[in-house]
Design an enzyme around this catalytic site. Structure first.
Site, PDB file in Angstrom:
ATOM      1  N   LYS A  41       0.957  -1.153   0.005  1.00  0.00           N
ATOM      2  CA  LYS A  41       0.041  -0.080  -0.170  1.00  0.00           C
ATOM      3  C   LYS A  41       0.667   1.095  -0.005  1.00  0.00           C
ATOM      4  CE  LYS A  41      -3.905   2.174   2.290  1.00  0.00           C
ATOM      5  NZ  LYS A  41      -3.409   3.221   1.808  1.00  0.00           N
ATOM      6  N   ASP A  47       1.437   5.581  -0.077  1.00  0.00           N
ATOM      7  CA  ASP A  47       0.650   6.683   0.576  1.00  0.00           C
ATOM      8  C   ASP A  47       1.199   7.894  -0.747  1.00  0.00           C
ATOM      9  OD1 ASP A  47      -0.466   8.526   2.235  1.00  0.00           O
ATOM     10  OD2 ASP A  47       1.206   8.562   3.700  1.00  0.00           O
ATOM     11  N   GLU A  69       3.415   1.808   4.639  1.00  0.00           N
ATOM     12  CA  GLU A  69       2.095   2.115   4.944  1.00  0.00           C
ATOM     13  C   GLU A  69       1.241   1.070   5.245  1.00  0.00           C
ATOM     14  OE1 GLU A  69      -1.778   4.967   3.763  1.00  0.00           O
ATOM     15  OE2 GLU A  69      -0.366   4.167   2.410  1.00  0.00           O
TER      16      GLU A  69
END
Length: 319
Positions: free
Chosen positions: A22, A24, A169
């Site tokens: 993931k 950011d 993240e």
């Protein structure tokens, strides 16, 4: 297509899912018409192409092959991790191309690509994720400001643990047989955000609005510096049940004061100050370079902890 917050798929289904890091950053859909041009749109549909001039060579990366790609625009720190605070200095410059060009030299961005929605004149959204992923990787899109990071099939627990160990993240879990659902927040994609937890001291609050009228909409929190002053680290507006918010409101009324306990005082309009006696635990994703908590959420009150009120109250180490 958007991911739904959640946890890892059941272990028995692990091999039916792919796992991606993931990131950011700013979500973007990239249009390559096959004539050397490039169009980048944000989730809102806004044309943000001019904000990121260093991505323009991507327009010619596939030659005359038209494609529509899904990805995330990132700004990376010295360790290669996404730094959203740096990216914010690049966002919003779509209508200021001269400034965007100057900022590109100072804070270059990197586009990570994770899906292909249209290729060679054919829509791919009804194909399973596994097939779309294979088609995307076959394009070989890796350049000075863009790349196609790999996805791991199975081994979700290990993948999540690795993101935590490397300070990333989080993780996105994608079902291998899932189609692409434009505009839908789907359970076929699950996002897991790595959160940290720390104790904070409540120094103020902001009134709620609407159904929260008369209750705190957010609390203003801080942490003691080495010198003993209470340093503001942000506002927390989520994480309570209605009963917990009502209980907190009563505690804040009892602790009311006209004096701001933070040093320096934060530039927060409409704040109500309280004596810094309440301790809470909050979860958050990262800190900004100035020390503020990003995406904080309230976890619980800590009545077992009583904070010192000033530097004079701190232990001096003399026993």
């Amino acid at each position: 297509m958007l991911a739904t917050p959640g946890g890892l798929p059941p272990a028995a289904q692990d091999t039916q899912w792919a796992y991606e890091t993931k990131q950011d950053g700013q979500r973007a859909v990239v249009y390559l018409p096959g004539d050397g041009g490039l169009l980048v749109r944000a989730r809102s549909g806004e044309d943000i192409t001019a904000a990121y001039p260093e991505l323009s060579p991507l327009g010619a990366a596939l030659g005359r092959t038209p494609a529509i790609l899904d990805g995330e625009v990132l700004a990376l720190d010295e360790s290669g991790r996404a730094d959203f605070q740096s990216l914010q200095s690049r966002m919003g410059l779509a209508h200021a191309p001269a400034r965007a060009a100057r900022m590109a030299a100072r804070v270059p961005v990197h586009l990570v690509l994770f899906d292909v929605l249209h290729l060679e004149g054919h829509p791919l959204v009804r194909l399973p994720y596994a097939q779309r992923r294979s088609r995307l990787e076959s394009l070989g899109l890796d350049g000075p400001h863009w790349s196609t990071p790999g996805a791991l099939v199975g081994h979700g627990a290990q993948a999540l643990r690795a993101t935590r160990e490397y300070g990333l993240e989080g993780l996105v879990c994608k079902r291998l047989d899932s189609v692409y659902e434009p505009g839908v927040r789907s359970r076929a994609w699950i996002k897991i955000r790595n959160l940290r937890a720390e104790d904070v001291i409540v120094g103020g609050w902001l009134p709620g609005r609407g159904r929260l009228t008369g209750l705190p909409g957010a609390v203003l929190v801080g942490q003691r510096s080495a010198g003993g002053t209470l340093r503001y680290v942000g506002g927390v507006g989520t994480g309570w049940s209605e009963a917990e918010r009502t209980e907190l409101a009563a505690l804040l009324r009892v602790a009311a004061t006209d004096v701001c306990p933070f040093e320096p005082a934060p530039p927060v309009q409409g704040a109500h100050w309280v004596l810094p006696r309440l301790v809470g635990e909050v979860a958050y994703s990262t800190r900004t370079r100035s020390g503020l908590l990003r995406q904080p959420s309230w976890l619980r009150l800590r009545p077992d902890l009583t904070p010192p009120e000033s530097a004079a109250d701190l232990p001096d180490g003399t026993g």
